[in-house]
Design a protein around this motif. Structure first.
Motif, PDB file in Angstrom:
ATOM      1  N   PHE A  72      43.832 -19.941   3.465  1.00 12.27           N
ATOM      2  CA  PHE A  72      44.053 -21.074   4.363  1.00 12.27           C
ATOM      3  C   PHE A  72      42.765 -21.866   4.533  1.00 12.27           C
ATOM      4  O   PHE A  72      41.668 -21.382   4.284  1.00 12.27           O
ATOM      5  CB  PHE A  72      44.539 -20.577   5.732  1.00 12.27           C
ATOM      6  N   ASP A  73      42.949 -23.115   4.957  1.00 13.60           N
ATOM      7  CA  ASP A  73      41.818 -23.945   5.350  1.00 13.60           C
ATOM      8  C   ASP A  73      41.491 -23.620   6.802  1.00 13.60           C
ATOM      9  O   ASP A  73      42.112 -24.153   7.724  1.00 13.60           O
ATOM     10  CB  ASP A  73      42.183 -25.423   5.191  1.00 13.60           C
ATOM     11  N   ALA A  74      40.522 -22.742   6.996  1.00 11.66           N
ATOM     12  CA  ALA A  74      40.239 -22.207   8.336  1.00 11.66           C
ATOM     13  C   ALA A  74      38.867 -22.665   8.794  1.00 11.66           C
ATOM     14  O   ALA A  74      37.897 -21.905   8.785  1.00 11.66           O
ATOM     15  CB  ALA A  74      40.328 -20.684   8.329  1.00 11.66           C
ATOM     16  N   HIS A  75      38.765 -23.917   9.185  1.00 15.02           N
ATOM     17  CA  HIS A  75      37.532 -24.437   9.771  1.00 15.02           C
ATOM     18  C   HIS A  75      37.587 -24.241  11.286  1.00 15.02           C
ATOM     19  O   HIS A  75      38.470 -24.767  11.959  1.00 15.02           O
ATOM     20  CB  HIS A  75      37.354 -25.931   9.452  1.00 15.02           C
ATOM     21  N   ASN A  76      36.631 -23.469  11.809  1.00 12.10           N
ATOM     22  CA  ASN A  76      36.499 -23.264  13.254  1.00 12.10           C
ATOM     23  C   ASN A  76      37.747 -22.664  13.888  1.00 12.10           C
ATOM     24  O   ASN A  76      38.036 -22.928  15.056  1.00 12.10           O
ATOM     25  CB  ASN A  76      36.157 -24.582  13.957  1.00 12.10           C
ATOM     26  N   SER A  79      43.228 -18.827  13.352  1.00 12.12           N
ATOM     27  CA  SER A  79      44.691 -18.913  13.257  1.00 12.12           C
ATOM     28  C   SER A  79      45.067 -20.216  12.571  1.00 12.12           C
ATOM     29  O   SER A  79      45.621 -21.133  13.190  1.00 12.12           O
ATOM     30  CB  SER A  79      45.322 -18.829  14.657  1.00 12.12           C
ATOM     31  N   PRO A  80      44.763 -20.338  11.295  1.00 13.16           N
ATOM     32  CA  PRO A  80      44.998 -21.607  10.583  1.00 13.16           C
ATOM     33  C   PRO A  80      46.464 -21.786  10.227  1.00 13.16           C
ATOM     34  O   PRO A  80      47.260 -20.832  10.239  1.00 13.16           O
ATOM     35  CB  PRO A  80      44.140 -21.454   9.333  1.00 13.16           C
ATOM     36  N   THR A  81      46.805 -22.990   9.881  1.00 13.07           N
ATOM     37  CA  THR A  81      48.173 -23.321   9.465  1.00 13.07           C
ATOM     38  C   THR A  81      48.221 -24.044   8.129  1.00 13.07           C
ATOM     39  O   THR A  81      49.294 -24.181   7.544  1.00 13.07           O
ATOM     40  CB  THR A  81      48.851 -24.203  10.532  1.00 13.07           C
ATOM     41  N   ASP A  82      47.080 -24.528   7.627  1.00 14.68           N
ATOM     42  CA  ASP A  82      47.044 -25.308   6.390  1.00 14.68           C
ATOM     43  C   ASP A  82      46.828 -24.367   5.208  1.00 14.68           C
ATOM     44  O   ASP A  82      45.711 -23.931   4.938  1.00 14.68           O
ATOM     45  CB  ASP A  82      45.930 -26.350   6.473  1.00 14.68           C
ATOM     46  N   GLN A 299      31.193 -23.282   9.748  1.00 10.49           N
ATOM     47  CA  GLN A 299      32.136 -22.256  10.184  1.00 10.49           C
ATOM     48  C   GLN A 299      33.441 -22.313   9.381  1.00 10.49           C
ATOM     49  O   GLN A 299      34.526 -22.392   9.921  1.00 10.49           O
ATOM     50  CB  GLN A 299      32.422 -22.385  11.679  1.00 10.49           C
ATOM     51  N   ASN A 300      33.276 -22.266   8.071  1.00  7.19           N
ATOM     52  CA  ASN A 300      34.440 -22.263   7.181  1.00  7.19           C
ATOM     53  C   ASN A 300      34.863 -20.815   6.961  1.00  7.19           C
ATOM     54  O   ASN A 300      34.438 -20.148   6.018  1.00  7.19           O
ATOM     55  CB  ASN A 300      34.096 -22.941   5.854  1.00  7.19           C
ATOM     56  N   LEU A 301      35.711 -20.317   7.839  1.00  6.31           N
ATOM     57  CA  LEU A 301      36.126 -18.915   7.769  1.00  6.31           C
ATOM     58  C   LEU A 301      37.006 -18.642   6.563  1.00  6.31           C
ATOM     59  O   LEU A 301      36.991 -17.527   6.030  1.00  6.31           O
ATOM     60  CB  LEU A 301      36.866 -18.538   9.053  1.00  6.31           C
ATOM     61  N   GLY A 302      37.758 -19.617   6.120  1.00  6.37           N
ATOM     62  CA  GLY A 302      38.585 -19.426   4.937  1.00  6.37           C
ATOM     63  C   GLY A 302      37.743 -19.237   3.693  1.00  6.37           C
ATOM     64  O   GLY A 302      37.985 -18.333   2.878  1.00  6.37           O
ATOM     65  N   LEU A 303      36.724 -20.093   3.525  1.00  7.87           N
ATOM     66  CA  LEU A 303      35.847 -19.984   2.364  1.00  7.87           C
ATOM     67  C   LEU A 303      35.027 -18.695   2.431  1.00  7.87           C
ATOM     68  O   LEU A 303      34.848 -18.004   1.420  1.00  7.87           O
ATOM     69  CB  LEU A 303      34.923 -21.197   2.307  1.00  7.87           C
ATOM     70  N   GLY A 304      34.537 -18.361   3.620  1.00  6.48           N
ATOM     71  CA  GLY A 304      33.785 -17.124   3.760  1.00  6.48           C
ATOM     72  C   GLY A 304      34.637 -15.901   3.496  1.00  6.48           C
ATOM     73  O   GLY A 304      34.175 -14.927   2.889  1.00  6.48           O
ATOM     74  N   SER A 305      35.894 -15.918   3.933  1.00  6.73           N
ATOM     75  CA  SER A 305      36.788 -14.788   3.682  1.00  6.73           C
ATOM     76  C   SER A 305      37.078 -14.648   2.194  1.00  6.73           C
ATOM     77  O   SER A 305      37.146 -13.531   1.666  1.00  6.73           O
ATOM     78  CB  SER A 305      38.093 -14.968   4.460  1.00  6.73           C
ATOM     79  N   ALA A 306      37.235 -15.767   1.504  1.00  7.07           N
ATOM     80  CA  ALA A 306      37.451 -15.707   0.054  1.00  7.07           C
ATOM     81  C   ALA A 306      36.246 -15.091  -0.643  1.00  7.07           C
ATOM     82  O   ALA A 306      36.391 -14.262  -1.553  1.00  7.07           O
ATOM     83  CB  ALA A 306      37.730 -17.102  -0.488  1.00  7.07           C
ATOM     84  N   GLY A 307      35.039 -15.474  -0.220  1.00  6.32           N
ATOM     85  CA  GLY A 307      33.840 -14.872  -0.795  1.00  6.32           C
ATOM     86  C   GLY A 307      33.753 -13.385  -0.508  1.00  6.32           C
ATOM     87  O   GLY A 307      33.328 -12.594  -1.364  1.00  6.32           O
ATOM     88  N   ALA A 308      34.169 -12.971   0.701  1.00  8.96           N
ATOM     89  CA  ALA A 308      34.153 -11.547   1.043  1.00  8.96           C
ATOM     90  C   ALA A 308      35.134 -10.769   0.178  1.00  8.96           C
ATOM     91  O   ALA A 308      34.837  -9.643  -0.258  1.00  8.96           O
ATOM     92  CB  ALA A 308      34.482 -11.379   2.519  1.00  8.96           C
TER      93      ALA A 308
END
Length: 333
Positions: A72-76, A79-82, A299-308
């Motif tokens: 997902f696109d999880a900026h800040n 609980s993203p929806t995109d 705070q791009n949690l989606g991108l950081g999660s993908a890297g993790a």
């Protein structure tokens, strides 16, 4: 004689009716299966249950949620929806900063794995040969393992490798007339690797020394006696043909743990190199880069999660490849 006939005879004699087993459908067998013999299963869950619950809530649930966020696109937001599918993974693999962090890991691994392996094995061999105060020296070498990585990094940064003349390393260099060195800010040559590697060596060598000591103490003494009878020279020859081959399983386990821990390096890098201005562009291991990606300004949690997730897959692949290469679990002849 059938049980019903016995019960009928007991009724005719006026005696009490006795059944050897509870009727079907009662809670007796189910309760015994649940609690186990002598309530052992119950006590197992009493002791293991809280730990298993905490492990699930604080480890596996966050891991699963991290995998979910990576699509997902999880900026800040957590609980993203995109939904973006694999776009985060593609962007991460095309990011030069992320690939550079993997190169940093490879350099760090090339330094720390063989250095820790040799140092911990040497300490184990020396302690194992002691005839007195063996427990004392074993405790002394193991004591740094209990030290916090943050505290050790600050000691290395502020006291030993301080970039001014009051640091211990620069003081020693001054005795020989050498110039002062800005250990953590000089990139040519990259003196910061000396600081990072030495603090990790001091922190973890004692732990792996204990593992090697356990392996050394399991080697049968008759092997050394047979080698002496056959004319083997004490020292290198005995170590090469007797000691080291007997430490094969321990050596494999130590190597696997060292590589996995190198992937997870964060505390020493972050506390040694970061300052009030932030983190320098060099020597960024994967976890430091992901930290700034997920919790930095964007705070791009989606991108950081993908890297993790990518990093976790790399660790899994490397570990399995190492295990197969070393023949871990294979039956020995």
């Amino acid at each position: 004689m059938p049980q019903d006939t016995l019960l009928d005879k007991a009724d005719e004699a006026g005696g009490p009716r006795r059944r050897d087993a509870p009727p079907s459908g009662s809670a007796g067998p189910a309760r015994r299966r649940l609690l186990g013999p002598q309530n052992r299963t119950l006590w197992f869950w009493v002791f293991v249950g809280p730990f298993a619950l905490g492990l699930g809530l604080f480890t596996y649930v966050p891991l699963g949620w991290s995998v979910y966020l990576s699509f997902f696109d999880a900026h800040n937001t957590v609980s993203p929806t995109d939904f973006v599918g694999l776009d985060n993974y593609t962007a991460m693999l095309r990011d030069d900063a992320f690939t550079d962090s993997l190169v940093t890991f490879l350099v760090f691994t090339a330094f720390i794995v063989p250095a820790t392996f040799l140092l911990s094995l040497s300490l184990a061999l020396m302690v194992n040969r002691l005839r007195w105060a063996q427990a004392f020296f074993r405790s002394v070498f193991f004591l740094p393992v209990a030290c916090s990585y943050v505290v050790a990094a600050l000691i290395w940064k502020m006291s030993i490798f301080n970039g001014v003349r009051f640091g211990l390393a620069n003081t020693v260099l001054g005795w020989f007339g050498a110039d002062q060195i800005a250990w953590l800010s000089t990139t040519d040559p990259p003196w910061y690797w000396l600081v990072i590697v030495t603090v990790r060596l001091w922190l973890q060598a004692g732990f792996y020394m204990v593992l090697f000591l356990a392996g050394l103490q399991r080697i049968p003494r008759h092997l050394y006696e047979a080698a002496a009878v056959d004319g083997a020279r004490p020292g290198w020859q005995v170590f090469r043909y007797i000691t080291f081959p007997q430490l094969r399983a321990t050596s494999i386990a130590v190597t696997l743990l060292l590589v996995i821990n190198a992937f997870q390096a964060f505390d020493e890098f972050y506390n040694l190199l970061s300052d009030s201005r932030g983190y320098p562009p060099y020597a960024r291991p994967p976890l430091v880069y992901l930290y700034y990606t997920a919790l930095g300004q964007g705070q791009n949690l989606g991108l950081g999660s993908a890297g993790a997730v990518i990093l976790a897959l790399i660790i899994a692949v490397v570990t399995v490849a190492q295990a197969r290469w070393f023949g871990l679990g294979r039956k020995e002849d």
